[in-house]
Design an enzyme around this catalytic site. Structure first.
Site, PDB file in Angstrom:
ATOM      1  N   TYR A 145      -3.105  -7.466  14.930  1.00 28.81           N
ATOM      2  CA  TYR A 145      -3.730  -6.397  14.130  1.00 28.81           C
ATOM      3  C   TYR A 145      -5.255  -6.576  14.074  1.00 28.81           C
ATOM      4  CZ  TYR A 145      -4.093  -3.428   9.888  1.00 28.81           C
ATOM      5  OH  TYR A 145      -4.397  -2.466   8.955  1.00 28.81           O
ATOM      6  N   LYS A 162      -8.038  -3.999  15.420  1.00 30.43           N
ATOM      7  CA  LYS A 162      -8.934  -3.371  14.449  1.00 30.43           C
ATOM      8  C   LYS A 162     -10.399  -3.597  14.790  1.00 30.43           C
ATOM      9  CE  LYS A 162      -6.170  -1.210  11.663  1.00 30.43           C
ATOM     10  NZ  LYS A 162      -6.044   0.249  11.897  1.00 30.43           N
TER      11      LYS A 162
HETATM   12  P1  NAI Z   1       1.141   3.939   6.519  1.00 32.94           P
HETATM   13  O1  NAI Z   1       2.178   3.087   7.142  1.00 32.94           O
HETATM   14  O2  NAI Z   1       1.520   4.722   5.325  1.00 32.94           O
HETATM   15  O3  NAI Z   1       0.532   4.957   7.570  1.00 32.94           O
HETATM   16  C1  NAI Z   1       0.556   4.769   8.958  1.00 32.94           C
HETATM   17  C2  NAI Z   1       1.229   5.962   9.577  1.00 32.94           C
HETATM   18  O4  NAI Z   1       1.114   5.893  11.003  1.00 32.94           O
HETATM   19  C3  NAI Z   1       2.721   6.039   9.276  1.00 32.94           C
HETATM   20  O5  NAI Z   1       3.027   7.267   8.632  1.00 32.94           O
HETATM   21  C4  NAI Z   1       3.385   5.932  10.635  1.00 32.94           C
HETATM   22  O6  NAI Z   1       4.573   6.712  10.776  1.00 32.94           O
HETATM   23  C5  NAI Z   1       2.286   6.422  11.561  1.00 32.94           C
HETATM   24  N1  NAI Z   1       2.459   5.916  12.926  1.00 32.94           N
HETATM   25  C6  NAI Z   1       2.765   4.658  13.302  1.00 32.94           C
HETATM   26  N2  NAI Z   1       2.824   4.563  14.630  1.00 32.94           N
HETATM   27  C7  NAI Z   1       2.518   5.792  15.120  1.00 32.94           C
HETATM   28  C8  NAI Z   1       2.403   6.305  16.430  1.00 32.94           C
HETATM   29  N3  NAI Z   1       2.607   5.537  17.506  1.00 32.94           N
HETATM   30  N4  NAI Z   1       2.080   7.613  16.584  1.00 32.94           N
HETATM   31  C9  NAI Z   1       1.891   8.402  15.505  1.00 32.94           C
HETATM   32  N5  NAI Z   1       1.980   7.950  14.230  1.00 32.94           N
HETATM   33  C10 NAI Z   1       2.291   6.668  14.037  1.00 32.94           C
HETATM   34  O7  NAI Z   1      -0.072   2.969   6.162  1.00 32.94           O
HETATM   35  P2  NAI Z   1      -1.560   3.239   5.648  1.00 32.94           P
HETATM   36  O8  NAI Z   1      -1.899   2.119   4.781  1.00 32.94           O
HETATM   37  O9  NAI Z   1      -1.723   4.608   5.164  1.00 32.94           O
HETATM   38  O10 NAI Z   1      -2.380   3.025   7.012  1.00 32.94           O
HETATM   39  C11 NAI Z   1      -3.257   3.975   7.582  1.00 32.94           C
HETATM   40  C12 NAI Z   1      -4.250   3.240   8.451  1.00 32.94           C
HETATM   41  O11 NAI Z   1      -5.108   2.461   7.642  1.00 32.94           O
HETATM   42  C13 NAI Z   1      -3.629   2.274   9.451  1.00 32.94           C
HETATM   43  O12 NAI Z   1      -4.338   2.314  10.665  1.00 32.94           O
HETATM   44  C14 NAI Z   1      -3.810   0.929   8.792  1.00 32.94           C
HETATM   45  O13 NAI Z   1      -3.815  -0.111   9.725  1.00 32.94           O
HETATM   46  C15 NAI Z   1      -5.158   1.142   8.135  1.00 32.94           C
HETATM   47  N6  NAI Z   1      -5.450   0.225   7.068  1.00 32.94           N
HETATM   48  C16 NAI Z   1      -4.758   0.289   5.899  1.00 32.94           C
HETATM   49  C17 NAI Z   1      -5.063  -0.586   4.898  1.00 32.94           C
HETATM   50  C18 NAI Z   1      -4.404  -0.513   3.583  1.00 32.94           C
HETATM   51  O14 NAI Z   1      -4.836  -1.271   2.688  1.00 32.94           O
HETATM   52  N7  NAI Z   1      -3.406   0.350   3.387  1.00 32.94           N
HETATM   53  C19 NAI Z   1      -6.060  -1.668   5.075  1.00 32.94           C
HETATM   54  C20 NAI Z   1      -6.775  -1.586   6.310  1.00 32.94           C
HETATM   55  C21 NAI Z   1      -6.457  -0.687   7.259  1.00 32.94           C
END
Ligand code: NAI
Length: 317
Positions: A163, A167
């Site tokens: 990850y 990132k």
């Molecule tokens: P989340 O798991 O709710 O959202 C990620 C979404 O991406 C999910 O709905 C999933 O179905 C979708 N997804 C996964 N693989 C996919 C693919 N191949 N094609 C299309 N859609 C796909 O998690 P969150 O927290 O909302 O994450 C959003 C972004 O923020 C991510 O990139 C995560 O790494 C990043 N992030 C989140 C943090 C946090 O504290 N929640 C911290 C740092 C980064």
């Protein structure tokens, strides 16, 4: 400052079926955007799929009078996601590269497939979507890209070698897009958020999670995605009402004379000076290297431009 509006703007948010992405979509739609809600609806580890995740967000936007369409493609088929935008709304102006999964494991136990899949979804997925949108951005002389990095990418985090690599890769990706896009009014920036979602709900304690609503990240994403934003190639850390910028800092360093021979021991002896930040600089451009490096770099660019196979016409001189 006048109100930020996305009227007549087409916005793609990847991974928008929940968490941060969902919230961005709702906010973009409120401000008049035509939104492509992309999500394949898989598990946190990237297994399975379900159109419902994206559909529910589209329904919510439409019920509130907004404009949105669902897209269920894997980000690795980014061209199809851009196709959805073009087919429904004619073009694309903004891409939020947000889709992500986790496959955490200590590096000694991390399997190659888990390393590669995480790089694929975050980094190669962002590449595929952005690559397909790039010709539209250039032609209309307008584009905004937000890459979702992470504090784990900036600083490292136990159990997240895959990850973190993806990132920080997204940060470098945006930095170069910024340089190549600038003359076409394309701005590419990165955010490192922290927010409550299924990614964090099992690792952070409830009192902290309570403060980490996605609504506290969205304002920065909307601003950076808007006409009002002139910043390019920057990195921002954002969470719980805290907004800040991250940048590189280079120590004053040491410079051995060109005719001086120096050994590992000679370098070791001066390590305190190498790491002395009293006289540090904050470099943003490759060419803003130390004067000695600069000459070298410009010679290399000049030489590379002579090669017929290299199109470096936009490269800095
Ligand atoms: P989340 O798991 O709710 O959202 C990620 C979404 O991406 C999910 O709905 C999933 O179905 C979708 N997804 C996964 N693989 C996919 C693919 N191949 N094609 C299309 N859609 C796909 O998690 P969150 O927290 O909302 O994450 C959003 C972004 O923020 C991510 O990139 C995560 O790494 C990043 N992030 C989140 C943090 C946090 O504290 N929640 C911290 C740092 C980064």
């Amino acid at each position: 400052m006048s109100e930020i509006s996305f009227k007549d703007k087409v916005v793609i948010v990847t991974g928008a079926g929940g968490g941060l992405g969902k919230h961005y979509c709702l906010e973009f739609a409120k401000k008049g955007a035509k939104v492509v809600v992309n999500d394949l609806g898989g598990s946190l580890k990237g297994e399975g799929g379900n159109a419902k995740a994206a559909d529910d967000v589209v329904d919510e936007i439409r019920a509130a009078g907004g404009i949105a369409v669902g897209d269920y493609n894997n980000v690795l088929d980014g061209d199809k996601i851009v196709e959805t935008a073009v087919k429904n709304f004619g073009t694309v102006h903004v891409i939020i590269n947000n889709a992500g999964i986790l496959r955490d494991a200590q590096f000694k136990k991390m399997e190659e497939k888990d390393f590669k899949l995480v790089i694929d979804v975050h980094l190669n997925g962002a590449y595929k979507v952005t690559k397909a949108a790039w010709p539209y951005f250039r032609k209309q002389k307008y584009g905004r890209v937000i890459n979702t990095a992470s504090p784990a990418g900036l600083y490292g985090n136990f159990g997240q070698a895959n990850y973190s690599a993806a990132k920080l890769g997204l940060v470098g990706f945006a930095e170069t897009l910024a340089k190549e896009g600038e003359s076409y009014n394309i701005k590419a920036n990165s955010i490192a958020p922290l927010a409550r979602s299924r990614m964090t709900e099992k690792v952070l304690p409830p009192p902290i999670l309570e403060k980490l609503g996605a609504e506290k990240v969205a304002p920065l994403v909307l601003y950076l995605s808007s006409d009002a934003n002139d910043l390019n190639g920057q990195i921002f850390e954002v969470a719980a009402g805290f907004f800040s910028q991250i940048r590189w800092e280079r120590s004053g360093g040491i410079l051995f004379k060109p005719d001086e021979t120096y050994t590992a021991e000679a370098v070791a002896k001066r390590f305190d000076e190498i790491m002395d930040f009293d006289d540090s600089k904050k470099p943003e451009l490759l060419k803003n290297q130390h004067p000695f490096m600069l000459n070298n770099y410009q010679d290399l660019i000049a030489a590379a431009k002579q090669l017929p196979s290299n199109d470096l016409s936009g490269a800095p001189t």
